[in-house]
Design a protein around this motif. Sequence first.
Motif, PDB file in Angstrom:
ATOM      1  N   PRO A  36      24.832  63.815  51.860  1.00 55.43           N
ATOM      2  CA  PRO A  36      24.994  64.776  50.793  1.00 55.43           C
ATOM      3  C   PRO A  36      24.581  64.294  49.496  1.00 55.43           C
ATOM      4  O   PRO A  36      24.430  63.042  49.178  1.00 55.43           O
ATOM      5  N   PRO A  37      24.299  65.209  48.544  1.00 61.08           N
ATOM      6  CA  PRO A  37      24.225  64.985  47.172  1.00 61.08           C
ATOM      7  C   PRO A  37      25.336  64.543  46.393  1.00 61.08           C
ATOM      8  O   PRO A  37      26.606  65.176  46.602  1.00 61.08           O
ATOM      9  N   VAL A  38      25.352  63.360  45.678  1.00 63.03           N
ATOM     10  CA  VAL A  38      26.710  62.910  44.898  1.00 63.03           C
ATOM     11  C   VAL A  38      26.327  62.747  43.592  1.00 63.03           C
ATOM     12  O   VAL A  38      25.361  62.092  43.079  1.00 63.03           O
ATOM     13  N   PRO A  39      26.969  63.594  42.590  1.00 60.85           N
ATOM     14  CA  PRO A  39      26.695  63.578  41.313  1.00 60.85           C
ATOM     15  C   PRO A  39      27.189  62.463  40.736  1.00 60.85           C
ATOM     16  O   PRO A  39      28.085  61.759  41.172  1.00 60.85           O
ATOM     17  N   LEU A  40      26.600  62.016  39.622  1.00 58.35           N
ATOM     18  CA  LEU A  40      26.854  60.901  38.867  1.00 58.35           C
ATOM     19  C   LEU A  40      27.993  60.875  37.751  1.00 58.35           C
ATOM     20  O   LEU A  40      28.779  60.486  37.507  1.00 58.35           O
ATOM     21  N   ASP A  41      27.961  62.303  37.271  1.00 59.17           N
ATOM     22  CA  ASP A  41      29.081  62.532  36.312  1.00 59.17           C
ATOM     23  C   ASP A  41      30.202  63.098  36.523  1.00 59.17           C
ATOM     24  O   ASP A  41      30.325  63.809  37.660  1.00 59.17           O
ATOM     25  N   GLY A  42      31.262  63.069  35.969  1.00 59.46           N
ATOM     26  CA  GLY A  42      32.406  63.677  36.026  1.00 59.46           C
ATOM     27  C   GLY A  42      33.536  62.977  36.765  1.00 59.46           C
ATOM     28  O   GLY A  42      34.646  63.666  36.908  1.00 59.46           O
ATOM     29  N   GLU A  43      33.478  61.655  36.856  1.00 58.57           N
ATOM     30  CA  GLU A  43      34.808  60.727  37.000  1.00 58.57           C
ATOM     31  C   GLU A  43      35.901  61.122  36.139  1.00 58.57           C
ATOM     32  O   GLU A  43      35.650  60.691  34.815  1.00 58.57           O
ATOM     33  N   VAL A  44      36.951  61.588  36.524  1.00 55.58           N
ATOM     34  CA  VAL A  44      38.292  61.739  35.819  1.00 55.58           C
ATOM     35  C   VAL A  44      39.332  61.044  36.381  1.00 55.58           C
ATOM     36  O   VAL A  44      40.348  61.143  35.888  1.00 55.58           O
ATOM     37  N   GLY A  45      39.205  60.504  37.671  1.00 56.96           N
ATOM     38  CA  GLY A  45      40.426  60.016  38.288  1.00 56.96           C
ATOM     39  C   GLY A  45      40.641  58.220  38.011  1.00 56.96           C
ATOM     40  O   GLY A  45      39.829  57.790  37.488  1.00 56.96           O
ATOM     41  N   ALA A  46      41.744  57.756  38.490  1.00 55.21           N
ATOM     42  CA  ALA A  46      41.921  56.527  38.225  1.00 55.21           C
ATOM     43  C   ALA A  46      41.052  55.541  39.304  1.00 55.21           C
ATOM     44  O   ALA A  46      40.896  54.591  38.867  1.00 55.21           O
ATOM     45  N   GLY A  47      40.657  56.068  40.234  1.00 54.13           N
ATOM     46  CA  GLY A  47      39.882  55.278  41.285  1.00 54.13           C
ATOM     47  C   GLY A  47      38.426  56.168  41.369  1.00 54.13           C
ATOM     48  O   GLY A  47      37.972  56.162  40.495  1.00 54.13           O
ATOM     49  N   GLU A  48      38.010  55.926  42.692  1.00 52.89           N
ATOM     50  CA  GLU A  48      36.540  56.584  43.010  1.00 52.89           C
ATOM     51  C   GLU A  48      36.625  57.737  44.095  1.00 52.89           C
ATOM     52  O   GLU A  48      35.729  58.037  44.864  1.00 52.89           O
ATOM     53  N   GLY A  49      37.901  58.114  44.149  1.00 52.54           N
ATOM     54  CA  GLY A  49      38.155  59.212  45.104  1.00 52.54           C
ATOM     55  C   GLY A  49      37.066  60.539  44.808  1.00 52.54           C
ATOM     56  O   GLY A  49      36.732  60.918  45.941  1.00 52.54           O
ATOM     57  N   LEU A  50      36.813  60.886  43.518  1.00 47.79           N
ATOM     58  CA  LEU A  50      35.963  61.913  43.429  1.00 47.79           C
ATOM     59  C   LEU A  50      34.778  61.850  43.669  1.00 47.79           C
ATOM     60  O   LEU A  50      34.095  62.545  44.644  1.00 47.79           O
ATOM     61  N   PRO A  51      33.948  60.900  43.624  1.00 49.30           N
ATOM     62  CA  PRO A  51      32.422  60.683  44.076  1.00 49.30           C
ATOM     63  C   PRO A  51      32.684  60.409  45.603  1.00 49.30           C
ATOM     64  O   PRO A  51      31.705  60.972  46.379  1.00 49.30           O
ATOM     65  N   LEU A  52      33.544  59.677  46.050  1.00 47.74           N
ATOM     66  CA  LEU A  52      33.913  59.622  47.572  1.00 47.74           C
ATOM     67  C   LEU A  52      34.014  60.854  48.366  1.00 47.74           C
ATOM     68  O   LEU A  52      33.658  61.160  49.514  1.00 47.74           O
ATOM     69  N   ALA A  53      34.748  61.844  47.641  1.00 42.56           N
ATOM     70  CA  ALA A  53      34.904  63.184  48.361  1.00 42.56           C
ATOM     71  C   ALA A  53      33.255  63.862  48.661  1.00 42.56           C
ATOM     72  O   ALA A  53      33.318  64.456  49.704  1.00 42.56           O
ATOM     73  N   HIS A  54      32.383  63.354  47.749  1.00 41.44           N
ATOM     74  CA  HIS A  54      30.944  63.969  47.885  1.00 41.44           C
ATOM     75  C   HIS A  54      30.457  63.208  48.950  1.00 41.44           C
ATOM     76  O   HIS A  54      29.824  63.693  49.912  1.00 41.44           O
ATOM     77  N   VAL A  55      30.430  61.820  48.804  1.00 38.18           N
ATOM     78  CA  VAL A  55      30.011  60.977  49.888  1.00 38.18           C
ATOM     79  C   VAL A  55      30.303  61.441  51.517  1.00 38.18           C
ATOM     80  O   VAL A  55      29.577  61.336  52.396  1.00 38.18           O
ATOM     81  N   LEU A  56      31.548  61.365  51.501  1.00 37.23           N
ATOM     82  CA  LEU A  56      32.358  61.635  53.123  1.00 37.23           C
ATOM     83  C   LEU A  56      32.503  63.123  53.228  1.00 37.23           C
ATOM     84  O   LEU A  56      33.095  63.645  54.109  1.00 37.23           O
ATOM     85  N   ARG A  57      31.686  64.003  52.729  1.00 34.87           N
ATOM     86  CA  ARG A  57      31.747  65.538  52.957  1.00 34.87           C
ATOM     87  C   ARG A  57      31.603  65.868  54.402  1.00 34.87           C
ATOM     88  O   ARG A  57      32.104  66.659  55.004  1.00 34.87           O
ATOM     89  N   GLY A  58      30.713  65.023  55.147  1.00 28.64           N
ATOM     90  CA  GLY A  58      30.434  65.241  56.395  1.00 28.64           C
ATOM     91  C   GLY A  58      31.397  64.575  57.335  1.00 28.64           C
ATOM     92  O   GLY A  58      31.430  64.500  58.718  1.00 28.64           O
ATOM     93  N   PHE A  59      32.493  63.787  57.064  1.00 28.46           N
ATOM     94  CA  PHE A  59      33.358  63.078  57.745  1.00 28.46           C
ATOM     95  C   PHE A  59      34.522  63.636  58.563  1.00 28.46           C
ATOM     96  O   PHE A  59      35.018  64.559  57.839  1.00 28.46           O
ATOM     97  N   ARG A  60      34.469  63.447  59.702  1.00 29.78           N
ATOM     98  CA  ARG A  60      35.666  63.953  60.549  1.00 29.78           C
ATOM     99  C   ARG A  60      36.952  63.795  60.068  1.00 29.78           C
ATOM    100  O   ARG A  60      37.284  62.618  60.268  1.00 29.78           O
ATOM    101  N   LEU A  61      37.978  64.581  60.053  1.00 31.23           N
ATOM    102  CA  LEU A  61      39.127  64.316  59.632  1.00 31.23           C
ATOM    103  C   LEU A  61      40.170  64.555  60.499  1.00 31.23           C
ATOM    104  O   LEU A  61      41.347  64.360  60.188  1.00 31.23           O
ATOM    105  N   ASP A  62      39.970  65.457  61.444  1.00 35.97           N
ATOM    106  CA  ASP A  62      40.883  66.362  62.229  1.00 35.97           C
ATOM    107  C   ASP A  62      41.934  65.283  63.194  1.00 35.97           C
ATOM    108  O   ASP A  62      42.841  65.724  63.516  1.00 35.97           O
TER     109      ASP A  62
END
Length: 437
Positions: A134-160
């Motif tokens: 997936p495309p992963v944006p560089l800008d916009g990190e506002v959290g304490a860790g790296e959960g926001l960019p990782l949400a993009h990286v893991l967009r296709g990750f199966r969670l069920d």
Amino acid sequence: MVNSRDDFTLDNYRRVSEGGEPVAIGPRAHEAMAAARADFIRLLESDRTQFIYGVTSSFGPRVKVTIPPEQQRAHARGFEFRGNWARGFGGDYLDERVVRGIIFARLANFVAGNSKARPVIAERLAALLDGPLPPVPLDGEVGAGEGLPLAHVLRGFRLDDIEEGEANPVTNGSPVSAALAADTALRAAPRLDRAERALALSAAAFGVPADAYAEELGELWGDADEAAALAALRRHLAGASPGRRQAGQVPASYLILGRVLGQARRAVAGLTEASQVSLRSVTDNPVYLPPDAAHPLGQALSTGGFHNAMTYPALNALAAAWADLTLLAGRHVTALRAADPAAGPGPELSALAEEARAAAMPTLLPAAVNDPQDDVSSPVFGAYRREATAAECLDRAIALLVEEAGRALDAAGRRPAPPVRDPLQRVRAARKGPDPA
């Protein structure tokens, strides 16, 4: 194939990120994860009211919400990457090689069992490298860790089918910082080599006396990086046509080359070390420690592993080194033009130097974050962007300097040293453009 944290090297990172190699979870890692998972479940079952972040509690700002024992399995399977996780993101996107690097760095959490996750979760992560990514944006990190960019990286990750304790090692920690540092480190040494060659070519064109970079100076100054920079200058100048410049006619920007290049070497080495350490770091929160005599069921510890404090200072230092070298390149162009009465107006590098200096302003911890729980965010993304800007300024400056030094050598009827002839020829070929035929 990764079997332990020792497999998370800069060379293996390059193979995965740039070379496009897949990653397989080795048998030793598989065995370690299965054993640790069984130990963690025994710890959890011993007391499902104990605090284990994200397992018996909710996540992030809702950490004070307790999950009752009978709801913990459903809580784990209800985890999702919510749309508002990506709030604030936009602008430029990371190169796909960096996204691959993030996935590789994420696996360091798992191979020794500290993630408390089943082997199938690590295998699913590794399978993301098969694409599409997936495309992963560089800008916009506002959290304490790296959960926001990782949400993009893991967009296709199966969670069920995620089970207790398996969401956090996927989404928490600091693998993005490790990948950004490693990606930059892989480009830093070649860039510095190009800069050293260009500045040596400039010294030859100006006619700097050889004793300005004498071997004895390295011992007198007492710094290994400065001694190595002097040695590199001597290698690049070996075989050049001698100039007739007197020592008193040499500007400071030429005399200090060994020392400034020594500092750049320190910055490159510092970032390389930071990337090597970060790639093999276990940064999960909470992290699982296996059983020992004092803790027969092991321990699940809440940590600050989600914040990488070594990468952004290293990126800051590298950006500063690039800015200094950009300024020196501009000074050299001015000196070469001033030394040639027949030279007309030349390239003006002051704008590049100022842009690089602005990019080298250090990126620090944020002064304010309006969240009582996630009250500090990561500055590594800004540091990565600024280093890239300063590096681009340096690349442009050294190309202009090489061209100017070549002109000065031609005007004086002198030849460059063999080690810097190829860079000069490449720059001249680029200026001419492709053959119309």
